[in-house]
Each structure stands twice: as structure tokens, then as C-alpha cells.
Design an enzyme around this catalytic site. Sequence first.
Site, PDB file in Angstrom:
ATOM      1  N   ASP A  28       0.853  -1.177   0.000  1.00 26.12           N
ATOM      2  CA  ASP A  28       0.000   0.000   0.000  1.00 26.12           C
ATOM      3  C   ASP A  28       0.896   1.236   0.000  1.00 26.12           C
ATOM      4  OD1 ASP A  28      -2.399   1.483   0.185  1.00 26.12           O
ATOM      5  OD2 ASP A  28      -2.131   1.664   2.348  1.00 26.12           O
ATOM      6  N   ASP A  45      -0.184   5.192   0.753  1.00 24.52           N
ATOM      7  CA  ASP A  45      -0.449   6.119   1.857  1.00 24.52           C
ATOM      8  C   ASP A  45      -0.427   5.385   3.191  1.00 24.52           C
ATOM      9  OD1 ASP A  45      -0.889   8.467   0.293  1.00 24.52           O
ATOM     10  OD2 ASP A  45      -2.848   7.690  -0.278  1.00 24.52           O
TER      11      ASP A  45
END
Length: 288
Positions: free
Chosen positions: A9, A11
Site C-alpha cells: 500500500d 499512503d
Amino acid sequence: MAKLHFLLDGDGVLWRGAALVPGAAEFLEFLRAQGHTYCLVTNNSALRREDTAKRVAGMGLPFKPEQIFNTNYLAACYLNKHHAGTSVLVIGSDMLLDVLKSHGLRPYTAKDLLPADIGGSLTIKPFMRESLALEPDIVLVGLDTGVDYNSIALACRLLHDGAKFIATNRDYTYPLEHGYLLPGNGAWVELLEKVTGVEPINLGKPETHLVELVEREMGVERAQMVMVGDRFETDIEMAQRAGIRSVLVLTGVTSEIPKCWPEDSPPNVAVRDLAELQERFDSFFGGG
């Protein structure tokens, strides 16, 4: 040790806002040195793959466009596969529109569809009268930092009349530097759902569409995959649904390990940050 493929991922895992998470660049270098592979798997729908690659390269993170799987690209692939030739009202970024057009789709915005003389003084009755002839088949909602009332109102009208409702993702927040959270796409999606009563199809995590896209385009088997994320309700739950291993890091939305894990989505591993994951890598994955 078997070679692994890491679904990372963005953020809250590799960066927060415009700031690189400490240890992120070193972790990617470590994976390359060990012969493991990786890709970016994010619910962000604002940027094209190429623009995301440039952005993260400026942070010192080496990703090729073909290593980036965001919901901007996913939406274009999904719509082209399942709804080719349909018209799509888009609430989202200009880059989302560009990607849809590049895949041969027919995206529009409220500004494209409504008469040019409709302005900010628009009242509800004239708005509804002017929009009655508009019939896009799909309402697609991605993060739009410039969303206006006209767009939301037109989307509601179309959903009431039977348009299919698709969301790039349902993240309510996204993290910035210094611990701040801002509204995410899920805020607009829930608004439309509450007003119209129409439940959207969600393309992003925790649905497994992104895993399937990685599987198909990179030729990686799920037994090789490890999802690294900061959210239980998206990253870790997607891993559970897809049957792949998962790692929770505490550098994003989740900042501490709970006393008891969410019942449906416990991670295989929980670490403070990517530096700890690198330090304990052999103990976590030494068995392949």
C-alpha cells in the site's frame, strides 16, 4: 527461501502526504537485493500509473508504471471488460477521465452534460428539468477534490433512474503528515448511497479485484503474495478474502496494535514499520 511478491500500500505504508515513511526506500532495496519482487497496490484513483511513478520516483521509490495498480487503472480495466461501450458519469479527477478515454470508454462529467449557461445560481427545479434527457449508464465515483453540488445532484438523479453505481474505493480518510486525516472517496460514496438508497459496486480494497489484476498482469501466484498495509478494513481484509499473507504496519491509519484483532481480518504479522519488517524478515518468511 521461496521468492515472494509484495503488494505494498502507498499512503501510510510508504509515505504520508508528501513525506516518505522512514525505512521505505531501504525496504524496497532490501527486497531487490534478496530477489523478491513488489508492486504498489493502492485505492487511490486520482493519478495515472505514469504520474504515480513520477511522483514516487521523486521520493526515492523506484516503481515502473507497470508495477503500479491503483483504482484509476483498475476502473478502466473493469469497465472495459464488463461495460464496454457504455456511457459513464464520472465524479473524479481529470486523470481518471483521461485513463477511461484511453481505454475506449465514454466518460462524462456534469460540466460536459449540462448546458453551459447553468451556473452557481442554479436552483433545484431548473437543474432537474435540464438534466432529464441525460442517460449515462453508469455513475463512477473516484476521489474528486473539486466536487461540486451539481455533480452530486446529477449523480443522484441518474442513480434514482437506474444507473449502475460503481465506486473506485470506499476509503473514508487518507493520512497526511503529522497525523492528520482528510476525507476520502468513501465520504462522497456514502453520501450518494444514503440519498438514493443504491448500494455501489466497490472496485478497491477490500474487494479482491486488485489482487486479480496483479495476478493476471504480473503472472504472480497468490501463494507468493504478501500484502503490506496500514488498514484492517481494506488491506488486511482484502488479503484474507484473497487467501494471501498479510502484514500490518503502524505508520498510517492504524497506529497501535489493538488488544484484540478484528474478528474477520487478523494479519499474519504486525510490525511498527518497514524497518522492523526488514529486520525480522527471516523469522517471518524463512519458511518460504
